[in-house]
Write a protein that holds these residues in place. Structure first.
Motif, PDB file in Angstrom:
ATOM      1  N   PRO A  84       0.825  -1.225   0.000  1.00 16.09           N
ATOM      2  CA  PRO A  84       0.000   0.000   0.000  1.00 16.09           C
ATOM      3  C   PRO A  84       0.853   1.266   0.000  1.00 16.09           C
ATOM      4  O   PRO A  84       1.961   1.284   0.537  1.00 16.09           O
ATOM      5  CB  PRO A  84      -0.808  -0.118   1.298  1.00 16.09           C
ATOM      6  CG  PRO A  84      -0.754  -1.552   1.677  1.00 16.09           C
ATOM      7  CD  PRO A  84       0.568  -2.057   1.186  1.00 16.09           C
ATOM      8  N   VAL A  86       0.291   5.854   0.060  1.00 13.54           N
ATOM      9  CA  VAL A  86      -0.648   6.963   0.202  1.00 13.54           C
ATOM     10  C   VAL A  86      -0.649   7.694  -1.138  1.00 13.54           C
ATOM     11  O   VAL A  86       0.390   8.192  -1.586  1.00 13.54           O
ATOM     12  CB  VAL A  86      -0.256   7.919   1.345  1.00 13.54           C
ATOM     13  CG1 VAL A  86      -1.134   9.169   1.306  1.00 13.54           C
ATOM     14  CG2 VAL A  86      -0.412   7.222   2.686  1.00 13.54           C
ATOM     15  N   ILE A 106       3.871   5.057   3.142  1.00 14.20           N
ATOM     16  CA  ILE A 106       3.036   5.259   4.327  1.00 14.20           C
ATOM     17  C   ILE A 106       3.883   5.714   5.516  1.00 14.20           C
ATOM     18  O   ILE A 106       3.477   6.619   6.269  1.00 14.20           O
ATOM     19  CB  ILE A 106       2.268   3.966   4.659  1.00 14.20           C
ATOM     20  CG1 ILE A 106       1.169   3.729   3.613  1.00 14.20           C
ATOM     21  CG2 ILE A 106       1.661   4.029   6.056  1.00 14.20           C
ATOM     22  CD1 ILE A 106       0.347   2.479   3.843  1.00 14.20           C
ATOM     23  N   LEU A 128      -1.919   3.854  10.264  1.00  5.16           N
ATOM     24  CA  LEU A 128      -2.200   5.107   9.565  1.00  5.16           C
ATOM     25  C   LEU A 128      -3.611   5.558   9.904  1.00  5.16           C
ATOM     26  O   LEU A 128      -4.556   4.770   9.839  1.00  5.16           O
ATOM     27  CB  LEU A 128      -2.054   4.918   8.058  1.00  5.16           C
ATOM     28  CG  LEU A 128      -2.059   6.201   7.210  1.00  5.16           C
ATOM     29  CD1 LEU A 128      -0.721   6.927   7.361  1.00  5.16           C
ATOM     30  CD2 LEU A 128      -2.296   5.876   5.738  1.00  5.16           C
ATOM     31  N   LEU A 133      -3.839  11.261   6.946  1.00  2.00           N
ATOM     32  CA  LEU A 133      -4.297  11.586   5.597  1.00  2.00           C
ATOM     33  C   LEU A 133      -4.644  13.064   5.470  1.00  2.00           C
ATOM     34  O   LEU A 133      -4.373  13.703   4.452  1.00  2.00           O
ATOM     35  CB  LEU A 133      -5.504  10.724   5.229  1.00  2.00           C
ATOM     36  CG  LEU A 133      -5.238   9.202   5.130  1.00  2.00           C
ATOM     37  CD1 LEU A 133      -6.530   8.456   4.809  1.00  2.00           C
ATOM     38  CD2 LEU A 133      -4.183   8.908   4.065  1.00  2.00           C
ATOM     39  N   SER A 166      -6.320  12.572  -0.319  1.00  2.00           N
ATOM     40  CA  SER A 166      -5.362  11.507  -0.031  1.00  2.00           C
ATOM     41  C   SER A 166      -6.083  10.198   0.264  1.00  2.00           C
ATOM     42  O   SER A 166      -7.149  10.177   0.877  1.00  2.00           O
ATOM     43  CB  SER A 166      -4.483  11.894   1.174  1.00  2.00           C
ATOM     44  OG  SER A 166      -3.762  13.076   0.901  1.00  2.00           O
ATOM     45  N   TYR A 167      -5.469   9.092  -0.184  1.00  2.00           N
ATOM     46  CA  TYR A 167      -6.037   7.758   0.014  1.00  2.00           C
ATOM     47  C   TYR A 167      -4.921   6.790   0.402  1.00  2.00           C
ATOM     48  O   TYR A 167      -3.808   6.875  -0.120  1.00  2.00           O
ATOM     49  CB  TYR A 167      -6.698   7.240  -1.270  1.00  2.00           C
ATOM     50  CG  TYR A 167      -7.690   8.175  -1.907  1.00  2.00           C
ATOM     51  CD1 TYR A 167      -9.037   8.140  -1.572  1.00  2.00           C
ATOM     52  CD2 TYR A 167      -7.272   9.104  -2.863  1.00  2.00           C
ATOM     53  CE1 TYR A 167      -9.947   9.002  -2.171  1.00  2.00           C
ATOM     54  CE2 TYR A 167      -8.173   9.963  -3.466  1.00  2.00           C
ATOM     55  CZ  TYR A 167      -9.510   9.907  -3.111  1.00  2.00           C
ATOM     56  OH  TYR A 167     -10.405  10.768  -3.708  1.00  2.00           O
ATOM     57  N   GLU A 168      -5.233   5.873   1.323  1.00  2.00           N
ATOM     58  CA  GLU A 168      -4.347   4.735   1.570  1.00  2.00           C
ATOM     59  C   GLU A 168      -4.808   3.624   0.636  1.00  2.00           C
ATOM     60  O   GLU A 168      -5.935   3.129   0.746  1.00  2.00           O
ATOM     61  CB  GLU A 168      -4.425   4.272   3.022  1.00  2.00           C
ATOM     62  CG  GLU A 168      -3.503   3.093   3.312  1.00  2.00           C
ATOM     63  CD  GLU A 168      -3.667   2.535   4.713  1.00  2.00           C
ATOM     64  OE1 GLU A 168      -2.908   1.631   5.084  1.00  2.00           O
ATOM     65  OE2 GLU A 168      -4.573   3.008   5.430  1.00  2.00           O
TER      66      GLU A 168
END
Length: 371
Positions: A84, A86, A106, A128, A133, A166-168
């Motif tokens: 993953p 960000v 991250i 997180l 974020l 923002s996205y994880e």
């Protein structure tokens, strides 16, 4: 029997290897060397400004290396980066039509958040959170906002962005959610190495849709097949034809002439390229009379100094200065400069350029100055 069977991961890697053999050369030929170099220079300038902004926000020394420009696809990125990230989605709302994604580790996001929160100890083992974020969205809003200002100077027009989101997410998930990754078309990947003192040493990726990247290059360089002056046309016809194409000036014109707004063009077409500056007059200034004794000191030299600004730094900070260090002063952009005569403040002024030399145009005189 298990030894003779391939796992799904091994099958995927084999399939990827087959795809790479067919796509490696194709991707490299998608953009020209000129487009590659131009995108690299655009990224170098914009991210250099963004690094200065990040340094101010974190109060830490930030270094971003020269970008590496490559052509890839969303599928290849999914295989190369299964963990993953960000993803920060940055959309342009003025000046440019398109969006790009910044991919950040991250752990780097956690470090940036902890620094901004003033924590003494950095904890990268925690989960997180939404706070992380939100923090990275605001950081990127500031960084890419300053980057847009740099792009405005390059493209000679106002460029602005929408608040980043923002996205994880993994690259595989991003192919379902983010517009830039949904396409099967090639994607331009601009990679930067970011170092924040001894806290962060990793890579940031900027992903740009192919058509958006080529659009930026065309806006900056101009279409190579279009000339500003065509044979068989008058100068005015060529100017009108050039304006109607709406493709921007050629590279040579971008470097040498400012952009002329439509309002001024319609009012004064014979001065389409250069507009003479208009300064306010000082005719209303009261006459100052002196007695004859002033002639006795008229030949005494006086040193005039224009001060750009000041700041106070510790000796330890100054010892860390080197080539490329940016020092923030107490003056804002556009604020008048202070003018001193033998160290005494006498007036305020603004910078002007006379031929190849800088000068100061006095805008306000200190009436309390007594010499």
């Amino acid at each position: 029997m298990d030894k003779d069977m391939l796992s799904q991961e091994e099958i995927d890697l084999l399939l990827k290897g087959t795809e790479d053999l067919g796509n490696e050369n194709t991707n490299e030929q998608v953009i020209t060397e000129i487009e590659r170099d131009t995108l690299g220079e655009i990224g170098n300038i914009s991210m250099g400004t963004a690094a200065t902004t990040l340094s101010t926000l974190l109060n830490k020394k930030v270094t971003i290396t020269t970008p590496k420009v490559e052509v890839t696809t969303a599928g290849e990125l999914s295989y190369e980066y299964p963990i993953p990230f960000v993803a920060v989605d940055v959309k342009y709302k003025e000046g440019l039509e398109g969006s790009n994604i910044l991919m950040i580790n991250i752990d780097d996001v956690k470090i940036i958040t902890d620094i901004m929160m003033g924590k003494d100890e950095i904890d990268t083992n925690r989960e997180l959170t939404e706070l992380d974020l939100s923090a990275i969205s605001e950081v990127m809003n500031q960084m890419m906002g300053s980057s847009a200002t740099s792009l405005s100077e390059i493209f000679l027009k106002r460029i602005d962005i929408e608040p980043p989101k923002s996205y994880e997410i993994t690259f595989s998930e991003g192919r379902e959610k983010l517009e830039v990754l949904k396409t099967l078309a090639p994607i331009i990947k601009v990679s930067f190495k970011m170092v924040v003192e001894d806290l962060i040493d990793s890579e940031i990726m900027q992903l740009i849709p192919l058509d958006f990247g080529q659009q930026m290059v065309e806006n900056l360089m101009g279409s190579p097949k279009d000339d500003f002056v065509e044979d068989g046309k008058t100068e005015e016809e060529n100017i009108n034809s050039f304006e109607k194409t709406d493709k921007g000036p050629s590279k040579e014109i971008v470097q040498k002439t400012p952009k002329v707004d439509k309002e001024y063009e319609s009012e004064n077409k014979e001065h389409i390229i250069i507009k003479k500056p208009e300064f306010e007059t000082f005719d209303t200034t009261a006459d100052v009379s002196y007695n004859e004794s002033i002639d006795l000191v008229g030949d005494i030299p006086v040193e005039l100094t224009a001060e750009l600004g000041r700041t106070v730094k510790k000796i330890g900070e100054i010892l860390e200065y080197g080539p490329g260090t940016v020092i923030e002063l107490d003056k804002l952009v556009g604020e008048p400069l202070d003018i001193y005569a033998n160290g005494k403040f006498i007036a305020k002024g603004e910078v002007v350029v006379i031929d190849d030399n800088f000068g100061i145009r006095i805008t306000d005189v200190n009436n309390n100055y007594t010499g």
